[in-house]
Design a protein around this motif. Structure first.
Motif, mmCIF file in Angstrom:
data_model
loop_
_atom_site.group_PDB
_atom_site.id
_atom_site.type_symbol
_atom_site.label_atom_id
_atom_site.label_comp_id
_atom_site.label_asym_id
_atom_site.label_seq_id
_atom_site.Cartn_x
_atom_site.Cartn_y
_atom_site.Cartn_z
ATOM 1 N N GLU A 46 0.830 -1.193 0.000
ATOM 2 C CA GLU A 46 0.000 0.000 0.000
ATOM 3 C C GLU A 46 0.870 1.250 0.000
ATOM 4 O OE1 GLU A 46 -4.120 1.388 2.069
ATOM 5 O OE2 GLU A 46 -3.247 -0.546 2.512
ATOM 6 N N VAL A 47 0.549 2.168 -0.898
ATOM 7 C CA VAL A 47 1.146 3.498 -0.881
ATOM 8 C C VAL A 47 0.148 4.378 -0.158
ATOM 9 C CG1 VAL A 47 1.888 5.460 -2.267
ATOM 10 C CG2 VAL A 47 2.405 3.131 -3.024
ATOM 11 N N LEU A 48 0.623 5.126 0.813
ATOM 12 C CA LEU A 48 -0.265 5.959 1.611
ATOM 13 C C LEU A 48 -0.380 7.361 1.026
ATOM 14 C CD1 LEU A 48 1.069 4.899 5.109
ATOM 15 C CD2 LEU A 48 -0.926 4.013 3.894
ATOM 16 N N GLN A 49 -1.504 8.009 1.278
ATOM 17 C CA GLN A 49 -1.668 9.400 0.886
ATOM 18 C C GLN A 49 -0.739 10.254 1.744
ATOM 19 O OE1 GLN A 49 -5.647 10.876 0.598
ATOM 20 N NE2 GLN A 49 -6.382 9.084 -0.525
ATOM 21 N N PRO A 50 -0.489 11.505 1.350
ATOM 22 C CA PRO A 50 0.418 12.361 2.123
ATOM 23 C C PRO A 50 -0.002 12.478 3.591
ATOM 24 C CG PRO A 50 -0.154 13.401 0.049
ATOM 25 C CD PRO A 50 -1.031 12.180 0.172
ATOM 26 N N SER A 51 0.979 12.739 4.447
ATOM 27 C CA SER A 51 0.705 12.822 5.885
ATOM 28 C C SER A 51 -0.271 13.943 6.227
ATOM 29 C CB SER A 51 2.008 12.988 6.665
ATOM 30 O OG SER A 51 2.623 14.206 6.325
ATOM 31 N N THR A 52 -0.448 14.902 5.338
ATOM 32 C CA THR A 52 -1.435 15.954 5.587
ATOM 33 C C THR A 52 -2.851 15.392 5.605
ATOM 34 O OG1 THR A 52 -1.450 16.475 3.218
ATOM 35 C CG2 THR A 52 -0.011 17.816 4.641
ATOM 36 N N SER A 53 -3.030 14.175 5.071
ATOM 37 C CA SER A 53 -4.338 13.509 5.084
ATOM 38 C C SER A 53 -4.583 12.752 6.385
ATOM 39 C CB SER A 53 -4.435 12.515 3.927
ATOM 40 O OG SER A 53 -4.232 13.151 2.703
ATOM 41 N N THR A 54 -3.563 12.706 7.241
ATOM 42 C CA THR A 54 -3.621 11.925 8.473
ATOM 43 C C THR A 54 -4.553 12.555 9.502
ATOM 44 O OG1 THR A 54 -1.352 11.185 8.171
ATOM 45 C CG2 THR A 54 -2.209 11.085 10.406
ATOM 46 N N GLU A 63 -9.092 11.747 28.132
ATOM 47 C CA GLU A 63 -9.918 12.463 27.160
ATOM 48 C C GLU A 63 -9.389 12.229 25.750
ATOM 49 O OE1 GLU A 63 -10.991 17.084 26.330
ATOM 50 O OE2 GLU A 63 -11.009 16.395 28.421
ATOM 51 N N LEU A 64 -10.298 11.904 24.846
ATOM 52 C CA LEU A 64 -9.927 11.650 23.455
ATOM 53 C C LEU A 64 -9.591 12.963 22.762
ATOM 54 C CD1 LEU A 64 -9.716 9.651 21.062
ATOM 55 C CD2 LEU A 64 -12.109 10.196 20.566
ATOM 56 N N ARG A 65 -8.468 12.954 22.044
ATOM 57 C CA ARG A 65 -8.084 14.106 21.226
ATOM 58 C C ARG A 65 -7.919 13.637 19.793
ATOM 59 N NH1 ARG A 65 -3.749 17.496 24.854
ATOM 60 N NH2 ARG A 65 -5.130 17.759 26.641
ATOM 61 N N VAL A 66 -8.459 14.407 18.877
ATOM 62 C CA VAL A 66 -8.357 14.117 17.454
ATOM 63 C C VAL A 66 -7.583 15.261 16.821
ATOM 64 C CG1 VAL A 66 -9.636 13.704 15.322
ATOM 65 C CG2 VAL A 66 -10.564 12.896 17.514
ATOM 66 N N GLN A 67 -6.496 14.908 16.140
ATOM 67 C CA GLN A 67 -5.617 15.920 15.553
ATOM 68 C C GLN A 67 -5.491 15.674 14.056
ATOM 69 O OE1 GLN A 67 -1.722 16.134 17.391
ATOM 70 N NE2 GLN A 67 -0.777 16.627 15.441
ATOM 71 N N ASP A 68 -5.702 16.724 13.267
ATOM 72 C CA ASP A 68 -5.479 16.619 11.829
ATOM 73 C C ASP A 68 -3.986 16.702 11.554
ATOM 74 O OD1 ASP A 68 -8.167 16.437 11.294
ATOM 75 O OD2 ASP A 68 -8.425 18.588 11.029
ATOM 76 N N GLY A 69 -3.545 15.966 10.560
ATOM 77 C CA GLY A 69 -2.140 15.984 10.185
ATOM 78 C C GLY A 69 -1.345 14.970 10.981
ATOM 79 N N PRO A 70 -0.087 14.818 10.629
ATOM 80 C CA PRO A 70 0.734 13.795 11.285
ATOM 81 C C PRO A 70 1.035 14.171 12.734
ATOM 82 C CG PRO A 70 2.084 15.138 9.854
ATOM 83 C CD PRO A 70 0.653 15.568 9.629
ATOM 84 N N TYR A 71 1.113 13.158 13.576
ATOM 85 C CA TYR A 71 1.440 13.368 14.986
ATOM 86 C C TYR A 71 2.942 13.546 15.156
ATOM 87 C CZ TYR A 71 1.422 12.632 20.022
ATOM 88 O OH TYR A 71 1.579 12.777 21.367
#
Length: 125
Positions: A46-54, A63-71
């Motif tokens: 599998e080739v992954l989409q860019p990390s900006t899609s993460t 507490e759950l945290r959701v972050q756009d972009g790579p960690y």
């Protein structure tokens, strides 16, 4: 024995790399995947989409945290994976040495511990 070959490298696009170099990279990865397939060791790739899609999920103080972009704060990102079934680590390393991504980044080889087959966890042996 199942191994995952993880490809880490600086992210590129056709704009930053150039169309000719991008096409050469695609040809190299296609040839690598074909060689793995023809050898009968390729389980998936599998080739992954860019990390900006993460989207990264973490729990902080319960507490759950959701972050756009790579960690991870790094230039190299996980760009793709190949899962192979080979007799041993030496065989996995032989295949990893042929990964085109080795020319511009790191290639990590890690044995699987367990995997899911038909909805059940199986030991990697």
């Amino acid at each position: 024995m199942r191994y995952t070959i993880m490809l880490h490298y600086p992210e590129q696009s056709t704009e930053t790399l150039g169309e000719e170099a991008w096409a050469e990279g695609e040809r190299a990865f296609s040839a690598y995947a074909k060689a793995l397939h023809q050898a009968g060791v390729l389980l998936s790739g599998e080739v992954l989409q860019p990390s900006t899609s993460t989207t990264t999920l973490t729990t902080v103080d319960g507490e759950l945290r959701v972050q756009d972009g790579p960690y991870a704060d790094t230039k190299d990102q996980l760009g793709g994976t190949f899962v192979v079934d080979v007799p041993d680590l030496d065989a996995a390393l032989d295949w990893a040495k042929q990964a085109p991504a080795l020319a511009w980044g790191g290639v990590e080889v890690r044995p699987g511990a367990t995997y899911v087959r038909e909805g059940r966890w199986e030991p990697n042996a």
